[in-house]
Motif scaffolding. Sequence first.
Motif, PDB file in Angstrom:
ATOM      1  N   ARG A  28     -65.259 -11.656  27.217  1.00  0.00           N
ATOM      2  CA  ARG A  28     -65.816 -12.743  28.022  1.00  0.00           C
ATOM      3  C   ARG A  28     -66.633 -12.206  29.198  1.00  0.00           C
ATOM      4  O   ARG A  28     -67.727 -12.689  29.493  1.00  0.00           O
ATOM      5  CB  ARG A  28     -64.683 -13.647  28.524  1.00  0.00           C
ATOM      6  CG  ARG A  28     -64.969 -15.136  28.356  1.00  0.00           C
ATOM      7  CD  ARG A  28     -63.775 -15.960  28.768  1.00  0.00           C
ATOM      8  NE  ARG A  28     -62.567 -15.555  28.059  1.00  0.00           N
ATOM      9  CZ  ARG A  28     -61.388 -15.340  28.640  1.00  0.00           C
ATOM     10  NH1 ARG A  28     -61.264 -15.475  29.943  1.00  0.00           N
ATOM     11  NH2 ARG A  28     -60.339 -14.972  27.920  1.00  0.00           N
ATOM     12  N   GLU A  29     -66.091 -11.182  29.831  1.00  0.00           N
ATOM     13  CA  GLU A  29     -66.792 -10.589  30.983  1.00  0.00           C
ATOM     14  C   GLU A  29     -68.141 -10.014  30.564  1.00  0.00           C
ATOM     15  O   GLU A  29     -69.161 -10.207  31.231  1.00  0.00           O
ATOM     16  CB  GLU A  29     -65.931  -9.467  31.599  1.00  0.00           C
ATOM     17  CG  GLU A  29     -64.675  -9.954  32.282  1.00  0.00           C
ATOM     18  CD  GLU A  29     -64.926 -10.359  33.726  1.00  0.00           C
ATOM     19  OE1 GLU A  29     -65.976  -9.946  34.263  1.00  0.00           O
ATOM     20  OE2 GLU A  29     -64.094 -11.080  34.306  1.00  0.00           O
ATOM     21  N   VAL A  30     -68.126  -9.293  29.452  1.00  0.00           N
ATOM     22  CA  VAL A  30     -69.370  -8.686  28.976  1.00  0.00           C
ATOM     23  C   VAL A  30     -70.387  -9.777  28.657  1.00  0.00           C
ATOM     24  O   VAL A  30     -71.559  -9.688  29.033  1.00  0.00           O
ATOM     25  CB  VAL A  30     -69.115  -7.822  27.725  1.00  0.00           C
ATOM     26  CG1 VAL A  30     -70.433  -7.320  27.145  1.00  0.00           C
ATOM     27  CG2 VAL A  30     -68.201  -6.657  28.063  1.00  0.00           C
ATOM     28  N   GLN A  31     -69.895 -10.804  27.966  1.00  0.00           N
ATOM     29  CA  GLN A  31     -70.774 -11.889  27.563  1.00  0.00           C
ATOM     30  C   GLN A  31     -71.444 -12.540  28.773  1.00  0.00           C
ATOM     31  O   GLN A  31     -72.661 -12.747  28.792  1.00  0.00           O
ATOM     32  CB  GLN A  31     -69.948 -12.943  26.811  1.00  0.00           C
ATOM     33  CG  GLN A  31     -70.741 -13.713  25.782  1.00  0.00           C
ATOM     34  CD  GLN A  31     -69.841 -14.224  24.679  1.00  0.00           C
ATOM     35  OE1 GLN A  31     -68.628 -14.323  24.859  1.00  0.00           O
ATOM     36  NE2 GLN A  31     -70.415 -14.530  23.540  1.00  0.00           N
ATOM     37  N   GLU A  32     -70.643 -12.825  29.769  1.00  0.00           N
ATOM     38  CA  GLU A  32     -71.197 -13.447  30.978  1.00  0.00           C
ATOM     39  C   GLU A  32     -72.265 -12.567  31.609  1.00  0.00           C
ATOM     40  O   GLU A  32     -73.329 -13.034  32.015  1.00  0.00           O
ATOM     41  CB  GLU A  32     -70.079 -13.697  31.995  1.00  0.00           C
ATOM     42  CG  GLU A  32     -69.283 -14.961  31.707  1.00  0.00           C
ATOM     43  CD  GLU A  32     -68.082 -15.071  32.630  1.00  0.00           C
ATOM     44  OE1 GLU A  32     -68.121 -14.469  33.733  1.00  0.00           O
ATOM     45  OE2 GLU A  32     -67.106 -15.738  32.256  1.00  0.00           O
ATOM     46  N   ASP A  39     -80.124 -12.418  30.294  1.00  0.00           N
ATOM     47  CA  ASP A  39     -80.975 -13.133  29.343  1.00  0.00           C
ATOM     48  C   ASP A  39     -81.357 -14.508  29.857  1.00  0.00           C
ATOM     49  O   ASP A  39     -82.368 -15.069  29.444  1.00  0.00           O
ATOM     50  CB  ASP A  39     -80.246 -13.297  27.997  1.00  0.00           C
ATOM     51  CG  ASP A  39     -80.448 -12.075  27.132  1.00  0.00           C
ATOM     52  OD1 ASP A  39     -81.098 -11.139  27.606  1.00  0.00           O
ATOM     53  OD2 ASP A  39     -79.956 -12.078  25.994  1.00  0.00           O
ATOM     54  N   GLY A  40     -80.527 -15.033  30.755  1.00  0.00           N
ATOM     55  CA  GLY A  40     -80.769 -16.389  31.218  1.00  0.00           C
ATOM     56  C   GLY A  40     -82.077 -16.565  31.954  1.00  0.00           C
ATOM     57  O   GLY A  40     -82.741 -17.590  31.823  1.00  0.00           O
ATOM     58  N   THR A  81     -66.937  -2.964  37.335  1.00  0.00           N
ATOM     59  CA  THR A  81     -67.811  -1.788  37.402  1.00  0.00           C
ATOM     60  C   THR A  81     -68.224  -1.332  36.011  1.00  0.00           C
ATOM     61  O   THR A  81     -69.397  -1.063  35.745  1.00  0.00           O
ATOM     62  CB  THR A  81     -67.080  -0.625  38.120  1.00  0.00           C
ATOM     63  OG1 THR A  81     -66.652  -1.077  39.400  1.00  0.00           O
ATOM     64  CG2 THR A  81     -68.005   0.574  38.270  1.00  0.00           C
ATOM     65  N   ALA A  82     -67.223  -1.270  35.124  1.00  0.00           N
ATOM     66  CA  ALA A  82     -67.506  -0.804  33.769  1.00  0.00           C
ATOM     67  C   ALA A  82     -68.457  -1.754  33.065  1.00  0.00           C
ATOM     68  O   ALA A  82     -69.403  -1.325  32.391  1.00  0.00           O
ATOM     69  CB  ALA A  82     -66.201  -0.661  32.982  1.00  0.00           C
ATOM     70  N   VAL A  83     -68.221  -3.045  33.219  1.00  0.00           N
ATOM     71  CA  VAL A  83     -69.070  -4.039  32.559  1.00  0.00           C
ATOM     72  C   VAL A  83     -70.498  -3.923  33.051  1.00  0.00           C
ATOM     73  O   VAL A  83     -71.444  -3.880  32.259  1.00  0.00           O
ATOM     74  CB  VAL A  83     -68.537  -5.469  32.803  1.00  0.00           C
ATOM     75  CG1 VAL A  83     -69.587  -6.493  32.404  1.00  0.00           C
ATOM     76  CG2 VAL A  83     -67.260  -5.699  32.023  1.00  0.00           C
ATOM     77  N   SER A  84     -70.681  -3.857  34.364  1.00  0.00           N
ATOM     78  CA  SER A  84     -72.049  -3.845  34.886  1.00  0.00           C
ATOM     79  C   SER A  84     -72.749  -2.556  34.478  1.00  0.00           C
ATOM     80  O   SER A  84     -73.943  -2.557  34.184  1.00  0.00           O
ATOM     81  CB  SER A  84     -72.040  -4.028  36.404  1.00  0.00           C
ATOM     82  OG  SER A  84     -71.951  -2.786  37.048  1.00  0.00           O
ATOM     83  N   GLY A  85     -72.000  -1.463  34.442  1.00  0.00           N
ATOM     84  CA  GLY A  85     -72.601  -0.214  33.979  1.00  0.00           C
ATOM     85  C   GLY A  85     -73.023  -0.313  32.523  1.00  0.00           C
ATOM     86  O   GLY A  85     -74.132   0.090  32.155  1.00  0.00           O
ATOM     87  N   PHE A  86     -72.160  -0.874  31.717  1.00  0.00           N
ATOM     88  CA  PHE A  86     -72.451  -1.012  30.283  1.00  0.00           C
ATOM     89  C   PHE A  86     -73.657  -1.911  30.053  1.00  0.00           C
ATOM     90  O   PHE A  86     -74.578  -1.560  29.305  1.00  0.00           O
ATOM     91  CB  PHE A  86     -71.227  -1.581  29.563  1.00  0.00           C
ATOM     92  CG  PHE A  86     -71.482  -1.946  28.141  1.00  0.00           C
ATOM     93  CD1 PHE A  86     -71.679  -0.965  27.177  1.00  0.00           C
ATOM     94  CD2 PHE A  86     -71.541  -3.279  27.753  1.00  0.00           C
ATOM     95  CE1 PHE A  86     -71.921  -1.304  25.856  1.00  0.00           C
ATOM     96  CE2 PHE A  86     -71.780  -3.627  26.435  1.00  0.00           C
ATOM     97  CZ  PHE A  86     -71.975  -2.636  25.492  1.00  0.00           C
TER      98      PHE A  86
END
Lengths: 139, 139, 139, 139
Positions: C120-124, C130-131, D99-104
Motif C-alpha cells: 500500500r505504501e509503495v502504491q501511494e 503519476d498523479g 525511507t525505503a519506499v521513497s528511495g525505491f
Amino acid sequence: MTSSNVKIQIVTGDTRPIFKQIVDGIRMEIACGELQVGTKLPSVRGLAMQLMINANTVAKAYSELTAQGLVEPRQGLGLFVSEPRQLLSEEEQKKRLRTAVSGFVNEVAYLAFNTDHIIREVQEALIKLDGAPDTSDRD
Amino acid sequence: MTSSNVKIQIVTGDTRPIFKQIVDGIRMEIACGELQVGTKLPSVRGLAMQLMINANTVAKAYSELTAQGLVEPRQGLGLFVSEPRQLLSEEEQKKRLRTAVSGFVNEVAYLAFNTDHIIREVQEALIKLDGAPDTSDRD
Amino acid sequence: MTSSNVKIQIVTGDTRPIFKQIVDGIRMEIACGELQVGTKLPSVRGLAMQLMINANTVAKAYSELTAQGLVEPRQGLGLFVSEPRQLLSEEEQKKRLRTAVSGFVNEVAYLAFNTDHIIREVQEALIKLDGAPDTSDRD
Amino acid sequence: MTSSNVKIQIVTGDTRPIFKQIVDGIRMEIACGELQVGTKLPSVRGLAMQLMINANTVAKAYSELTAQGLVEPRQGLGLFVSEPRQLLSEEEQKKRLRTAVSGFVNEVAYLAFNTDHIIREVQEALIKLDGAPDTSDRD
DNA sequence: GTGGTCTAGACCACT
DNA sequence: GTGGTCTAGACCACA
C-alpha cells in the motif's frame, strides 16, 4: 600481477579531453579483446601515476566506463571488465548513429576526397575492430 | 539584394558548437557553388538575427572563415567569397581524414550495428551532399 | 528571471551523497511536472551558492542528469529540461527494476509490517508521482 | 555439526556491500526460523572460506549483527542466535519504511514501467520471502 | 555569463 | 589496498 596493463597514451595535442582519451582507449582494448571479461583494470591511483595525471581524472574516466556498463566495480577490490550488454534502447542507438554520421560527414565533406575513398577508409577502420573477435562478418 | 542569402540551420542537439555549424554550412554552400566567388555574405547582425543567435557567435564564425581564406573582407563593404585555393596540403588532408575516421569509428563502435549498416548510413549521407554540385574532385 | 528556481534541500544526515540528492531532487521535479520541458536549470555556480556547496558537486549532478538524457546542454547558455525519451534498452530496464525491487525487499523484509501494508505504501508513493501529469491510470 | 550452516549468496552486482548482504541474509534466516534461537553461527573464518571472501568482511557483518542484538557472543564459543526482541520502536520502523519506499520509488520512477507492473514485482518478491515461515506479524 | 576539464589534497566506506 | 565523494581554485571554449 593481478591487474592487467593498459596501453594508453595521453596526447596533449589531442582535441579530446584526457578522461575521454582514457575512456576511448580502454573501450578500444575491450573491443579488440585485449582486455578480456573479468579482467581487473589498473587502480585509479596506479594509472594516474603511470600516465602522470591527476587521480580524479582517471576516476572520472572510470566512472564513465561504469555508467556505460563496460566495467563493474567490486567494492574494495577494483573495477573489472563486465559481460558485454546493450545498455541503450534501439531508438537511442539510432539517434546516436545519426548524430555521429552527420558529424563525420560534416568534417570530411570539404576535403578533396571522393565518396568511395572515404567509404573505403571507414570500412577498413571498422573491419579492423570487428576482425579481432570471432565475429565472422566479412564483405 | 546586395548580399546573398545563406541556407543554414542551427541544430541545438548537434555536438558541434554553433559557430562551427555556421562555418561548415557556409563552406558547404561555397563548395556546392550556391555561393559564387565574389558574392557578399550577409552581415554579422543580419545573419545573427536570421538564425536567432548572438552576434558574437556569427562574428566568430566569420573570422574563422576569413582565417581559412574562404572569404575576404573588403574594408567597409563586408565579407566576400574569395577565389578558391587549396589551403591544405595533401598530407594535411589525409591526416584530417584519418583523424575524422578514427573518431567516428570510436563513437559508433559500441553501438550494436554491424559494419554494413554503418557504411550504408555514411554512404547515404555523403551522397546526399554530393548529389547537388558538379563533383570534380578525384583522389 | 530566466532560469526556474529549484526546491532542493541538502540533508547532511542523508545516506545519499550530495550530488545524488540533487539528481534525485531535480528528477523528481521533472517527473512531477514542476520543471517543464525547455525550462532552464539554475546555473552551476548559482545553485552551488544557493545550496552552499562546491560548484563541482553541482556540476557532477548536472553531468549525471545529462548522461541520463533528462536535460540537454546548450553551449554557453546552460542546461535545459529535454523532451522525455527512453535511453535504456528494455533488457536494461528490467534488470534495474529487478535490482531495485530486491534491494527494497531486503530493506523492509525484517520490519514488522505485513506484505499488504508495504504494498500500500509503495502504491501511494507511485501514484503520487503519476498523479501529476495527465496519465489517467488509477487503481 | 556444532554450528548451523547458513545459506547466503553473495551477489557482486548487488548495490549493497558484501557485509550488508551477510547481515541481511542471516537476519532473514533468523526471521524465517531457519536459524533457531540458541543456534551457533559459523565461525568467521569458516563462513569467509565458504563465501570466498575476506574474513574481515565477515567479522564486520557479525559485529553488526551483535550490535543489533540479533546474536550474542559467548566467550570462547562463538556467536549464538539470541532471544528475539523488538529493538526498533514503532516510530523508528515507520520511518525506515518511509525511507525505503521513497528511495525505491525514486529509483524506478524514471523507468518506463507502469505502477501496476512495479507493484506486481514487489508483491512477488515479498511473497517469495513470506511463503516459507509462519508469518505472525501484523500491523 | 555558461558548462566542462583539470589539479591538488582530503576524507570515507569497503575489502 | 580499492573506488567514491567533496572541496578549493584554476583555466578553457562558447554565446
